[in-house]
Structures are given as C-alpha cells and as structure tokens.
Scaffold this active site. Structure first.
Site, PDB file in Angstrom:
ATOM      1  N   SER A 161      22.281  29.893  62.051  1.00  0.00           N
ATOM      2  CA  SER A 161      22.097  28.478  61.750  1.00  0.00           C
ATOM      3  C   SER A 161      23.353  27.701  62.083  1.00  0.00           C
ATOM      4  O   SER A 161      24.471  28.177  61.898  1.00  0.00           O
ATOM      5  CB  SER A 161      21.715  28.296  60.275  1.00  0.00           C
ATOM      6  OG  SER A 161      22.681  28.885  59.422  1.00  0.00           O
ATOM      7  N   GLY A 205      23.776  24.113  61.236  1.00  0.00           N
ATOM      8  CA  GLY A 205      23.706  22.807  60.606  1.00  0.00           C
ATOM      9  C   GLY A 205      22.638  21.928  61.228  1.00  0.00           C
ATOM     10  O   GLY A 205      21.546  22.378  61.572  1.00  0.00           O
ATOM     11  N   GLY A 239      20.591  22.760  64.462  1.00  0.00           N
ATOM     12  CA  GLY A 239      19.442  23.641  64.430  1.00  0.00           C
ATOM     13  C   GLY A 239      19.855  25.091  64.304  1.00  0.00           C
ATOM     14  O   GLY A 239      20.892  25.400  63.721  1.00  0.00           O
ATOM     15  N   GLY A 257      19.752  26.873  54.125  1.00  0.00           N
ATOM     16  CA  GLY A 257      19.743  28.202  54.723  1.00  0.00           C
ATOM     17  C   GLY A 257      18.801  29.150  54.006  1.00  0.00           C
ATOM     18  O   GLY A 257      18.149  29.997  54.638  1.00  0.00           O
ATOM     19  N   ASP A 258      18.709  29.021  52.687  1.00  0.00           N
ATOM     20  CA  ASP A 258      17.793  29.863  51.908  1.00  0.00           C
ATOM     21  C   ASP A 258      16.343  29.562  52.282  1.00  0.00           C
ATOM     22  O   ASP A 258      15.512  30.463  52.377  1.00  0.00           O
ATOM     23  CB  ASP A 258      18.005  29.630  50.412  1.00  0.00           C
ATOM     24  CG  ASP A 258      19.463  29.744  50.005  1.00  0.00           C
ATOM     25  OD1 ASP A 258      20.189  30.526  50.628  1.00  0.00           O
ATOM     26  OD2 ASP A 258      19.872  29.027  49.068  1.00  0.00           O
TER      27      ASP A 258
END
Length: 340
Positions: free
Chosen positions: A252, A254, A257, A283-284
C-alpha cells in the site's frame, strides 16, 4: 451458481489475531498546531487494533454481501463467520465486547490482568491528515501465551484463513508470527500477515512465508533494509516474495493506491477521491478485502477493486466500519485497476 464453502464444508471461517489491541481515542481538531492550545471538535472511542479492525470490517462485509443476494441464507453454506482472538486486558474489555456483540464477531480473546493500551488519533479534517500516538501494550506472560496457543490450535483447525495483525506486546518474541505462520500453513490454513518492525523482519526472513503479506512501502523498505526507488523496484521486491512462497503481496502506498502482485500477474489499484474522516484502519480494511476476495476466489483485478474499495470506504467513517452496500459498490466501480 454454486456458493463458496469453507474447507470443511458449510460456512467459511476467519480468525483474526490481535496480540496488542488498543482502545482508539479519535480527537477531531481541525488545523491543530503542535505546541499550542488547540480546540477540538469531537471525541470518539473505538475498540481497535489491526486484527480487531479486520474482524469488524469482515463482519460488515458478510452482512452487506448476504443482504444483497440472499437475506434468508444466513448461517448456511457460504456464509462467513468471524472470530477475534488475542490478548485483552480485563479492566477495559467492555468496548471490545460491545463491538463484537454488535458485529456478530465471536469473542475468543484471552483475558489478562490490567488494562488494554490506549491509542490517540489526532484528526485534522482541514489538512486531511491523521497523527497517531500509540502507547505500549500489556506484557504477555508464558502462562497467557500458553492459553492463547491452545485457543489458536482449536480455532485454526476450523478456520479457512487466519489473519496475524499488528504489533507484538512486551513478552512476545519477535519471531512469534513467523512461528505461527509455519504451523498454520503446514495445517493447510491460508495465512495473512500485516505487521511491521521486528515482527515483519522475522516473518520475511523465515523459510515459510505467509500466503498474504500487506506492508506499506515504508514497512517493506524497513524489512528489506533498503530503499525502493520507483515502482519497478517495488514490483521486483514483491515478486521476490512471491518466488519464495507468498501467494499475494500487496504494497500500500497511501492515496496513490496499492500494488498487488501474485504469481500470475501484477496490478496497481488507484482509489477514488473521498472525503476523509480518518485514515486509521485503511490498511486493515484492505487486508479484510483481500482475505474476502481469496475466500470468494476472485480474479486479481476484482480482488484489487474490492480491497481498494474497502480501504477507501473505511476512511469515510470513524472506527472500523464499512459504508452501506450501495456506497461500497459505487466506490468499487470508481477504482482504477491497471497492469503493473
């Protein structure tokens, strides 16, 4: 059309492990200035920690997915059941217990003496930025780790996927996730890992890698001990992990993308622009999207679209929640997926 089933038939089951959960205090303070007296607009408390967030997002998706197509089939073949486990302080367990009841998540946390740590999130709505202050967690003892290991052995025997997420508290060795990964993969369980620092370093140095690895770009650079200059180097680093046995590597980056790589291809998924309430848990949510995509056997492109829509949708809410199904579908339609 056949309905996906778990590896033992019937409902599919995901276990999310959070070794170091946190009560997240989110303070909205637009335009706050370091070292100054600042006015806040709101305060919200949420049960959190990476694995807790993944479990909450997966539970939301299960409700949304089944309400779309088969509201009368809950509990039947193909449904998703979610269990959250780990170490949880007895003194302030109530917010976690309330979240699990609300979402229909099975609570298999091992209770330990003391209070679960607090994480403070300072949200600046004007700048669209979130500043995190994470306090240390409760120390684990050999006794609590033995109790947790027994619970995990039982849960993993009936799980299709196990998510290992978040930092490790004091008293837990850095190779804890690496050891669990080897045990779980040997038992035929799909393993997703989302951690950082020494725990990620140990997991990526181990001979058996998780099936799904989701670092951000900084975490991956830290684990590899070198800068990754440009998309070509990031892609090669992800492919190196695939060559060593991982099935999916999602890096990832930010608001840019995420690069998502498998043995058969690589794509870059760019999210639509949304009104950000908090980036905590983005992110989770991506991990939850990728795990659900694996269980649904989606193509790489569709998996990238789902995971990115989960991430984009989560940052429009405070706390570990997805938007309603219609809003989520609209976000998914706006995700730009291109070959990497």
């Amino acid at each position: 059309m056949s309905t996906p089933q778990g590896r033992h038939g019937g409902a599919r089951h995901v276990t999310a492990l959070t070794m170091n959960p946190a009560l997240d205090l989110t303070v909205r303070a637009d335009g706050w200035q370091r070292g100054e007296v600042n006015a806040g607009q709101s305060l919200q408390q949420d049960a959190g920690g990476k694995g807790v967030n993944v479990a909450s997002i997966l539970a939301d998706w299960n409700r949304a997915d089944w309400s779309r197509s088969a509201p009368d089939r809950a509990g039947q073949d193909g449904a998703l059941s979610v269990t959250a486990t780990g170490l949880l302080g007895r003194d302030n367990a109530a917010p976690f217990e309330a979240l699990f009841r609300e979402k229909g998540v099975t609570d298999a946390f091992v209770r330990v003496s003391g209070a679960t740590r607090v994480g403070v999130k300072l949200v600046d709505g004007q700048a669209q930025e979130t500043t995190d202050i994470n306090l240390p967690g409760l120390s684990a003892t050999p006794e609590t780790l033995a109790e947790l290991h027994a619970a995990l052995s039982d849960l993993s025997a009936r799980s299709d996927a196990v998510v290992l997420a978040g930092s490790l508290p004091p008293g837990v060795p850095a190779d804890y996730y690496a050891t669990l990964t080897a045990q779980l993969r040997a038992a035929g369980v799909f393993v997703a890992l989302d951690t950082s620092g020494a725990a990620l370093n140990a997991a990526l140095a181990a001979p058996v890698l998780p099936d799904l690895i989701k670092p951000n770009i900084q975490e991956l650079e830290g684990a590899l001990g070198r800068r990754l200059n440009g998309d070509t180097e990031v892609l090669q680093a992800a492919r190196d992990l695939i060559a060593r046995g991982a099935q999916i590597v999602a890096v990832s980056q930010g608001e840019r993308g995420a690069l998502i790589v498998t043995a058969t291809g690589a794509v870059f998924a760019r999210p639509p622009r949304v009104q950000v309430l908090s980036t905590v848990g983005a992110g989770d949510a991506m991990v939850a999207g990728l795990v659900s995509a694996h269980l649904d056997a989606l193509s790489l492109e569709d998996a990238a679209r789902r995971a990115t829509s989960f991430s984009a949708g989560s940052i429009t809410r405070l706390g570990p929640h997805l938007p309603d199904p219609g809003a989520l579908d609209a976000l998914a339609a706006q995700v730009e997926v291109t070959p990497a």
